[in-house]
Design a protein around this motif. Structure first.
Motif: not given
Length: 85
Positions: A67-79
Motif C-alpha cells: 500500500v505504501l509503495l503504491t501511494a509513493a508511486m502515485t505521488a511521484r507520478r502526480e508530481l
C-alpha cells in the motif's frame, strides 16, 4: 423520614445539592462512555498483537508495504505531471 425533618432552608440546600450531584453525574457519565470504549479498544488491540502468529504479522507487513509503495508511486507520478505541465 429524612426529608420531613428538614427546615425549608435545609430543603432548598438539599435540593441544590441533588441538582449539583445530578449535573456532575451526567457530565462524568457522558465522558465515561468514550473513555471506556477507548480503553476497551486498546486492550483488544494489545491482545490481538500478542496472539497473532508470525505468518499473520508477515502478511500484514507485506500488505502495508504494498500500500505504501503504491501511494509513493502515485505521488511521484502526480508530481511529475505537475512539473511537466
Amino acid at each position: 423520614m429524612f426529608i420531613e425533618s428538614l427546615t425549608p432552608d435545609q430543603l432548598v440546600e438539599f435540593a441544590q445539592l441533588v441538582i449539583y450531584a445530578a449535573f456532575l453525574g451526567g457530565v462524568v457519565g457522558s465522558m465515561a462512555g468514550p473513555i471506556l470504549l477507548g480503553l476497551f479498544g486498546l486492550v483488544t488491540t494489545g491482545l490481538e498483537k500478542v496472539t497473532r502468529s508470525p505468518e499473520a504479522r508477515s502478511r500484514e507487513l507485506h500488505t502495508k508495504r504494498r500500500v505504501l509503495l503504491t501511494a509513493a508511486m502515485t505521488a511521484r507520478r502526480e508530481l511529475r505531471k505537475l512539473r511537466h505541465g
